[in-house]
Design an enzyme around this catalytic site. Structure first.
Site, short mmCIF file in Angstrom:
data_model
loop_
_atom_site.label_atom_id
_atom_site.label_comp_id
_atom_site.label_asym_id
_atom_site.label_seq_id
_atom_site.Cartn_x
_atom_site.Cartn_y
_atom_site.Cartn_z
N ASP A 13 34.39 38.78 19.52
CA ASP A 13 33.47 39.92 19.33
C ASP A 13 32.90 40.44 20.64
OD1 ASP A 13 31.78 37.87 20.01
OD2 ASP A 13 30.57 37.94 18.19
N GLY A 67 41.59 36.76 30.20
CA GLY A 67 40.91 37.91 30.80
C GLY A 67 39.46 37.91 30.34
N ASP A 72 41.44 28.56 34.16
CA ASP A 72 40.70 29.83 34.21
C ASP A 72 39.23 29.58 34.49
OD1 ASP A 72 41.29 28.71 31.53
OD2 ASP A 72 39.73 30.07 30.88
N ASN A 73 38.81 28.33 34.45
CA ASN A 73 37.42 28.01 34.76
C ASN A 73 37.30 27.29 36.10
OD1 ASN A 73 36.57 29.15 32.36
ND2 ASN A 73 36.76 27.24 31.22
N ASP A 132 31.50 28.71 34.55
CA ASP A 132 31.65 28.55 33.10
C ASP A 132 30.84 27.37 32.57
OD1 ASP A 132 32.44 28.45 30.41
OD2 ASP A 132 34.19 29.64 30.93
P1 AMP Z 1 35.88 30.14 27.95
O1 AMP Z 1 36.20 29.06 26.96
O2 AMP Z 1 34.44 30.52 27.93
O3 AMP Z 1 36.37 29.83 29.31
O4 AMP Z 1 36.64 31.44 27.45
C1 AMP Z 1 38.03 31.51 27.33
C2 AMP Z 1 38.44 32.92 27.06
O5 AMP Z 1 37.93 33.38 25.83
C3 AMP Z 1 38.00 33.92 28.10
O6 AMP Z 1 39.04 34.84 28.27
C4 AMP Z 1 36.81 34.56 27.46
O7 AMP Z 1 36.56 35.85 27.95
C5 AMP Z 1 37.21 34.59 26.01
N1 AMP Z 1 36.06 34.63 25.08
C6 AMP Z 1 35.17 33.64 24.83
N2 AMP Z 1 34.27 34.05 23.93
C7 AMP Z 1 34.59 35.32 23.57
C8 AMP Z 1 34.04 36.28 22.66
N3 AMP Z 1 32.97 36.02 21.92
N4 AMP Z 1 34.64 37.48 22.59
C9 AMP Z 1 35.73 37.76 23.32
N5 AMP Z 1 36.29 36.90 24.17
C10 AMP Z 1 35.74 35.69 24.31
MG MG Z 2 35.82 30.76 31.03
#
Ligand code: AMP
Ligand code: MG
Length: 476
Positions: free
Chosen positions: A119, A85, A246-247, A256
């Site tokens: 965070d 999410g 998810d990406n 992403d």
């Molecule tokens: P990503 O690797 O950018 O595709 O992120 C994977 C998941 O981790 C997604 O659900 C993001 O919203 C969550 N996410 C990444 N960085 C953070 C962060 N600093 N705080 C909260 N959620 C994060």
């Molecule tokens: Mg992502």
């Protein structure tokens, strides 16, 4: 006046999102603002006063009428199914344009119910990086989410070191992902999946509305879109780096920009992401992973395809089975065009493969190779000293002159092959300056990358050895 729409929240079940306002950040500063994009979207007037733009796009003030939400999704990360999410993003609302709705989303805007241990924040550095590379992809004529603004926030963000925080305003045809369908199927209520299907088709592919099997038709369409997208990535040497489900956007946009990078020296197994130790998301493995992700998408859609799981599986498999051949056909056509071959023949596949083998063997710069092949130059002169290349070169000359003039072949090459790409060392250089307070180098690189096919551009130099130790990261 309310100028944002909220179709996602009003038309979809509540399981699929949470009402969530951005968390105010206090003192902040507009670091980048994409006026041209605001103009294209027809929202420049709403953000006209500089203070309003900053207040809205930092999340410190709510846009009148806006009801921000965080979207729920799941995903297969490196093959493992996880509930995810928007952990650090909120959707402010949708902008209505002649090309349909566009999401206006803040990324790095604070914690949400999906933050898990995160965070909710992002670093200024990584939001600038996303802005630069996503806008570069757009200029390369590759479907992508866009970047409207980057705000620099006052509070520190804790990563390996303390860093400045940043909030990106991301614009996307939508943020519906393969993982959104996985969420609806495996964590939703009985009707969520069908509601999501209906909404998605209406928003992105309304021509499929009356199809006998809309879910199957959607699978087929998303497959085409992903095929085209990945062909484009392979055309310019882009490595997404974290093609988790998810990406992968249902719209076919690149989404992403965490650990992405561009390949300089050609090698199919090129990887920069620090965590991709197995090369799952390596340059040439991207089509295989797209196929894998599409199978996950198909699996999520099964209940909408046939009541009997076996029959549904057979139907989706029939669609999925078309991917390898369709991909390879489109791939060779694209590569043939990169080589300026206007009238292609089956035998050109060998020419393409053998040419790439030579590039890999000598670690030739992918981008400069195609530019010099068209313009002539020292790189090609050097390669032609090698018998293996010289023999390839004469076959290539024959292929490109097959039923086409030299001018036609050159024009095709100029259209297919960028002269300038976001070179890793340049990206890092301008980001280092930017975080030290000097945005000038960032702006000049952004400018250069805004017309990457401009033949007046010089060849980009690539410092030897830089990529050997270059690493990119997720979640920064
Ligand atoms: P990503 O690797 O950018 O595709 O992120 C994977 C998941 O981790 C997604 O659900 C993001 O919203 C969550 N996410 C990444 N960085 C953070 C962060 N600093 N705080 C909260 N959620 C994060
Ligand atoms: Mg992502």
């Amino acid at each position: 006046m309310a100028w944002l729409k909220h179709t996602y929240a009003t038309q979809l079940p509540q399981n699929l999102y949470s009402v969530q306002a951005p968390v105010p950040v206090g003192n902040s500063q507009m670091a980048l603002y994409n006026e041209a994009l605001a103009g294209e979207l027809g929202i420049a007037g709403h953000l006209k006063e500089a203070e309003k733009a900053l207040a809205y796009l930092s999340g410190n003030e709510t846009i009148p009428g806006s009801q921000p939400i965080a979207q729920a999704y799941a995903g297969h990360q490196f093959g493992h199914f996880t509930r995810l999410g928007d952990g650090r993003a909120v959707l402010l609302g949708e902008i209505e344009t002649p090309n349909g709705l566009y999401d206006l989303q803040l990324k790095g805007s604070g914690q949400t119910p999906y933050s898990r241990r995160g965070d909710g924040r992002a670093t200024f550095y990584s939001m600038l990086r996303e802005y630069l590379i996503s806008e570069a992809l757009h200029a390369l004529h590759i479907p992508t989410t866009r970047s409207l603004a980057v705000v620099k926030t006052a509070g520190p963000v804790y990563r390996e070191q303390i860093q400045e925080g940043g909030i990106l305003t991301r614009v996307a045809a939508s943020h519906i992902r393969v993982g959104t369908f996985e969420y609806a199927r495996f964590f939703g209520e009985a009707d969520d999946l069908e509601a999501l299907l209906k909404y998605t088709i209406q928003r992105h592919y309304p021509d499929l509305t009356d199809h006998a099997s809309p879910a199957l038709a959607l699978l087929e369409r998303v497959m085409q879109k992903q095929k085209d997208l990945i062909i484009n990535w392979l055309r310019v040497g882009f490595i997404h780096g974290v093609m988790n489900t998810d990406n992968m956007a249902i719209s076919g946009e690149t989404i992403d920009y965490g650990p992405c990078a561009f390949m300089n020296a050609y090698h199919p197994r090129t990887v920069f992401s620090s965590i991709d130790t197995q090369g799952r998301y390596a340059f040439a493995n991207q089509p295989n992973i797209a196929y894998w992700n599409l199978s996950v998408f198909a699996n999520a859609l099964l209940p909408l395809i046939d009541e009997e799981e076996e029959a549904a599986g057979a139907k989706t498999q029939e669609v999925l089975d078309q991917f390898p051949e369709a991909f390879s056909k489109a791939y060779f056509e694209m590569m043939g065009h990169k080589l300026g071959i206007v009238n292609q023949e089956e035998e050109d596949r060998d020419l393409i493969n053998s040419g790439l083998k030579l590039l890999a063997k000598w670690r030739v710069d992918y981008t400069n190779f195609f530019t010099e092949l068209r313009r002539g130059g020292a790189l090609i002169d050097g390669l032609r000293q090698e018998d293996a290349f010289e023999s390839w070169y004469s076959k290539w000359e024959k292929a490109r002159s097959r039923g086409a003039t030299l001018a036609e072949s050159e024009a095709l090459m100029a259209q297919m092959n960028p002269v300038a790409i976001p070179r890793n060392h340049l990206v890092e250089e301008v980001l280092q300056s930017a975080v030290s307070g000097d945005m000038h180098p960032f702006h000049s690189l952004l400018q250069e990358l805004s017309s990457p096919y401009d033949d007046a551009l010089p060849l980009q130099a690539v410092p030897a050895g830089f990529d050997a130790s270059y690493q990119t990261f997720c979640g920064t």
